[in-house]
Design a protein around this motif. Structure first.
Motif, short mmCIF file in Angstrom:
data_model
loop_
_atom_site.label_atom_id
_atom_site.label_comp_id
_atom_site.label_asym_id
_atom_site.label_seq_id
_atom_site.Cartn_x
_atom_site.Cartn_y
_atom_site.Cartn_z
N TYR A 1 12.85 48.65 58.11
CA TYR A 1 14.28 48.32 58.03
C TYR A 1 14.99 49.60 57.65
O TYR A 1 14.46 50.36 56.83
CB TYR A 1 14.56 47.33 56.90
CG TYR A 1 13.93 45.99 57.03
CD1 TYR A 1 14.28 45.15 58.09
CD2 TYR A 1 13.03 45.53 56.08
CE1 TYR A 1 13.72 43.90 58.19
CE2 TYR A 1 12.48 44.27 56.18
CZ TYR A 1 12.82 43.46 57.24
OH TYR A 1 12.26 42.23 57.34
N PRO A 2 16.18 49.83 58.16
CA PRO A 2 16.92 51.00 57.66
C PRO A 2 17.49 50.69 56.29
O PRO A 2 18.64 50.31 56.14
CB PRO A 2 18.01 51.21 58.71
CG PRO A 2 18.08 49.96 59.50
CD PRO A 2 16.85 49.15 59.25
N SER A 3 16.67 50.85 55.28
CA SER A 3 17.05 50.46 53.92
C SER A 3 17.93 51.52 53.27
O SER A 3 18.45 51.30 52.19
CB SER A 3 15.78 50.29 53.09
OG SER A 3 14.99 51.47 53.19
N GLY A 4 18.08 52.67 53.92
CA GLY A 4 18.96 53.69 53.36
C GLY A 4 18.18 54.86 52.81
O GLY A 4 18.68 55.95 52.69
N VAL B 1 28.10 50.64 60.53
CA VAL B 1 28.33 51.97 59.94
C VAL B 1 27.23 52.28 58.94
O VAL B 1 26.62 53.36 58.96
CB VAL B 1 29.72 52.01 59.25
CG1 VAL B 1 29.91 53.33 58.50
CG2 VAL B 1 30.83 51.76 60.27
N TRP B 2 26.95 51.30 58.11
CA TRP B 2 25.92 51.49 57.10
C TRP B 2 24.55 51.74 57.76
O TRP B 2 23.79 52.61 57.36
CB TRP B 2 25.86 50.28 56.17
CG TRP B 2 24.95 50.50 55.02
CD1 TRP B 2 25.26 51.13 53.84
CD2 TRP B 2 23.57 50.17 54.94
NE1 TRP B 2 24.14 51.18 53.03
CE2 TRP B 2 23.09 50.61 53.69
CE3 TRP B 2 22.67 49.54 55.82
CZ2 TRP B 2 21.78 50.43 53.27
CZ3 TRP B 2 21.36 49.37 55.42
CH2 TRP B 2 20.92 49.81 54.15
N THR B 3 24.26 50.95 58.80
CA THR B 3 22.97 51.07 59.49
C THR B 3 22.82 52.45 60.13
O THR B 3 21.78 53.11 60.00
CB THR B 3 22.85 49.97 60.56
OG1 THR B 3 22.90 48.70 59.91
CG2 THR B 3 21.56 50.09 61.34
N ALA B 4 23.89 52.89 60.79
CA ALA B 4 23.82 54.20 61.46
C ALA B 4 23.58 55.32 60.45
O ALA B 4 22.76 56.22 60.67
CB ALA B 4 25.11 54.45 62.24
#
Ligand SMILES: [Zn+2]
Ligand SMILES: [Zn+2]
Length: 847
Positions: free
Chosen positions: A43-46, A99-102
């Protein structure tokens, strides 16, 4: 000429050079044998945390070795970017999930690159991009057209915190909590989309031909929960009422059925309940609806229920049987109705005791009698029927068959198989997912969106705060559509798909990730699939790993694939816990950030350290104590490689040499002798060669078996031997140069930067990562025997011939067993035994 080791001086530079050269690009249609190695995408957890590094270094090591062994290796990477983690993070931060995911993906890509993995970024896929989810929707349409996707009103598991329904596989533990947030789930009646995974229940039980860990196979088997038994129809004493069907695994106990229990939600309840009992039944059903499944299934509580006033008729002896409702019978299991056999079932027994219903034993041990005051549960071979009419004295085993056959004969049931698995619930009432590609026409009902109108794009301007209803319902422009049959206005489906649908097929998309005309190119899929080796967490056992198998089987039956299983071999890594032994999480503050470690020690040190801390499949709590030791090891590699003038440059290689050719004859490596030992016995060069060959054999096996920790210790031993050889003046010899080259080739998969840098500094041609994996000479690799002088009180009395890695305890045992030593001991035990490992044994007598 030897400069101080400083990994930051070259690691980034090599990553950039590899990227610029396309070093990790995987060609299609390559003459080499293919090897598709897949590791579960994140997951793109950041932020990449240390657990990602741990999970992904292992497969990277194996992929790199396979490539050196002559395979065309595909190791792709992507992002599982739809779903609640992204949506919740976006809500917390007040920004759009896209936006957050990108931003998260961009950050994680950079972090992944700092690992020096051989991921082929040209194949990267992001499941929340329309170019990907267009095909997720297309697959939904294929399943819908084949009758494998359907919509139904059903009581479903609802997470009150996440405001979303869950698939049954996403409800965990005895307390039935949400797999994501841990909140106990509740039941809700909702119209939902399902995939018909149950149609594949039997085939999903078959693991032949795939090499998967036993625990995963067991979890899937239990989850599918196949049980054989009988269906039995009980007629009802009510004009025009349909019989009530039950499922039992114990048809031999049929004559012990003294009541019947329906789930309060059973559709027959309303029609059966007599006027006299209606108020009580309605009140009970309403209260049961408010309870969670865990409350209803708890073994702690009293079994409650109410009588409906109606009676069923026993299918064999025509006895009148009262029909009750009770919350311990759940609507989702079996037929939602059970025959109450209190003599042979604990729950039924408790229920009968409480409501004073008859208890009749019908199965007893042969030659014995039933227990009193408790149910008789054993199901052994030596039991016989009693109180069962014509079946009396028959063995229970025979009775199961005979009673089932008689029921079938009389049209009152017959053999049946029941499964615990339910169809896969795929609707979600949340925003950040692939819209389900269905429109509803007032005249034509649910219709698939025509394929040339895909993707159904997720509109960006939606208030996505969770409210319990699908956020897309408030988007008028999205809702408005046209019926593909009649062209009249139709309403779009507003639920989105479970993200596990995205991941159920992503391994297919990697084969032709930029194909804009189809989900995958059949030629590429035929070339690459099945995945040869899949790695990831065991927590996906009955989720992603089960769904992917279902998808492949369903798509095969639709003529879209020719394989039966997606993943030929599966390996699960352990989990790296926080230093506090808890799962790493931001809320606990125990997350280890790999970036700081990389900045301080370099990527290779972090990689080797993670692979060294223990068996890869076990994981454990984070403890960075050994990091300095790994750093010293790589500094030593640096120093021994710089000491060599390069020798004759003749690196002996045999392309395509299989790594496991000598599996099964690996001697214990823990007691590998120090270099001096070999030098004193065999002569330095030959001993060094022997050790290098043995290390090739062992490290190849260890990598292939995911035993990275023992591989690292063997590389340490070879490095140590080289350091001693250098100190003994062997640095200029061919043996030394060859052994350094061997060390770098073996180190390349696990510490790719230092191996490349030293390979280049030694003037070797090309990248170390495309060199052939070193071959070994089995005769040289075999452990040589050494001769140990045995002294008694300092005087030579005997010699032992032993393997160099013989333990000191064994050497002592052999020395004392010598007849000549015994003669000098005179039958008394020695005062002590002194050993100079690999050189001599001195037995000191007690004088
Ligand atoms: Zn939840
Ligand atoms: Zn229509």
């Amino acid at each position: 000429m030897s400069e101080r080791w400083n990994p930051t001086s070259y690691e980034r530079a090599w990553q950039e050079r590899w990227e610029a050269a396309g070093a990790n690009r995987t060609p299609d249609d390559d003459p080499r044998p293919k090897f598709y190695l897949l590791t579960m995408y994140p997951y793109p957890s950041g932020d990449l945390h240390i657990g990602h590094w741990y999970a992904e270094t292992g497969p990277d090591v194996v992929a790199r070795m396979r490539r050196m062994q002559g395979h065309n290796v595909m190791l792709p990477m992507g992002f599982d970017s739809f779903g609640l983690p992204a949506e919740n993070a976006a809500i917390d931060r007040g920004i759009h999930p896209a936006v957050w995911t990108a931003a998260s993906i961009e950050r994680m890509r950079t972090q992944f690159r700092s690992m020096g993995t051989m991921f082929d970024w040209e194949r990267e896929l992001v499941t929340s991009e329309p170019e990907y989810y267009r095909w997720t929707q297309w697959l939904f349409v294929q399943l819908f057209k084949a009758g494998l996707a359907y919509k139904q009103m059903a009581p479903v598991d609802w997470c009150p915190k996440d405001q979303v329904v869950l698939a049954r596989e996403q409800v965990e533990g005895a307390d039935r909590h949400c797999w994501r947030c841990g909140t106990p789930v509740v039941k809700r009646d909702l119209e939902q989309w399902f995939f018909r995974i149950t149609r594949y229940a039997d085939e999903l039980l078959d693991f032949s031909g795939i090499d998967w860990p036993e625990p995963i196979r067991l979890m899937q088997t239990n989850w599918i929960g196949r049980s054989e038994g009988a269906e039995i129809d009980f007629g009802v004493e009510l004009a025009g009422a349909a019989p009530i069907r039950v499922f039992t695994t114990r048809p031999d106990t049929l004559f012990g059925a003294t009541f019947m229990v329906l789930a309060p939600e059973h559709p027959a309840v309303a029609g059966l309940t007599t006027a006299e009992h209606r108020a009580e039944v309605d009140a009970y059903a309403a209260s049961a609806r408010r309870e969670t499944e865990i409350e209803r299934m708890s073994t702690e509580r009293d079994r409650s229920g109410v009588f409906t006033g109606a009676h069923a008729v026993h299918p064999m002896n025509a006895e009148r049987i009262p029909i009750w409702i009770a919350d311990y019978v759940l609507p989702g299991y079996g037929t939602g109705a059970v025959m109450g056999v209190p003599a042979h079932d604990e729950r039924d027994h408790a229920f009968a005791k409480r409501y004073d219903l008859p208890i009749r034993y019908v199965v007893v041990p042969r030659g014995g009698s039933a227990p009193e005051g408790e149910p008789f549960l054993p199901h052994t071979e030596d039991e016989v029927l009693v109180n069962s009419g014509e079946f009396d004295a028959m063995s229970a085993e025979d009775a199961i068959r005979a009673i089932t056959a008689r029921l079938a004969e009389r049209g009152q049931g017959g053999p049946s198989v029941s499964y615990k698995i339910r169809d896969w619930l795929v609707s979600r009432q949340r925003y950040w997912g692939a819209p389900i590609p269905i429109v509803y026409c007032p005249d034509h009902g649910a219709q698939a969106v025509p394929e040339d109108q895909l993707p159904v794009v997720l509109p960006p301007d939606v208030d996505f705060a969770p409210t319990g209803v699908s956020p897309l319902q408030s988007h008028a422009a999205f809702l408005a559509s046209i019926c593909p049959v009649c062209g009249k206005p139709a309403r779009r489906e507003t639920d989105t798909m479970d993200t596990f649908v995205d991941s159920a097929w992503y391994f297919l998309r990697y084969c032709s990730p930029r194909d804009a005309t189809r989900a995958w190119d059949p030629a590429r899929v035929a070339e690459w699939l099945p995945v040869d080796l899949y790695t990831g967490g065991a927590e996906h056992a009955v989720l992603h790993l089960l769904y992917s198998r279902f998808f492949v089987k369903a798509l095969r039956d639709l003529g879209l694939l020719t394989i039966d299983e997606p993943f030929t071999a599966l390996r699960n890594q352990g989990q790296i816990l926080g230093a506090d032994h808890h799962r790493m999480s931001k809320s606990r503050g125990n997350v280890v950030n790999p970036d700081d470690l990389v900045a301080r020690y370099g990527s290779d040190t972090v990689r080797c350290f993670l692979m060294f801390i223990g068996p890869w499949d076990q994981g454990g709590p984070w403890n960075p104590t050994g990091m300095e030791g790994i750093s010293r090891f790589l500094a030593r590699v640096w120093s021994v490689a710089q000491a060599s003038g390069g020798g004759d440059g003749a690196v002996r290689q045999v392309p395509g040499m299989p790594a496991q050719s000598l599996a099964g004859e690996i001697p214990g490596s823990g007691g590998m002798p120090a270099y001096q030992v070999m030098a004193s016995v065999q002569g330095g060069s030959q001993a060094l060669r022997r050790m290098a060959h043995r290390t090739v054999r062992d490290v190849g096996d260890d990598y292939a078996d995911f035993h990275f920790n023992t591989a690292v210790s063997k590389l340490m031993e070879l490095t140590s031997a080289l350091a001693h050889a250098r100190d003994d003046g062997l640095a200029g010899t061919d043996a030394y140069a060859e052994s350094v080259d061997t060390l770098l080739l073996l180190l390349a998969p696990i510490a790719p930067h230092i191996a490349e840098e030293l390979w280049s500094r030694r003037g070797r041609p090309g990248s170390v990562h495309v060199q052939a994996w070193p071959a070994f000479d089995p005769a040289l690799a075999a452990a040589e025997m050494i001769e140990l002088p045995v002294q008694v009180d300092g005087k030579l009395r005997d010699r032992l011939t032993v393997a160099p890695d013989t333990s000191p305890a064994e050497v002592e045992r052999l020395a004392l067993a010598s007849e000549r030593v015994q003669a000098f001991l005179g039958g008394k035990p020695p005062a002590r035994v002194i050993q100079v490992p690999g050189r001599l044994v001195n037995v000191v007598t007690a004088r």
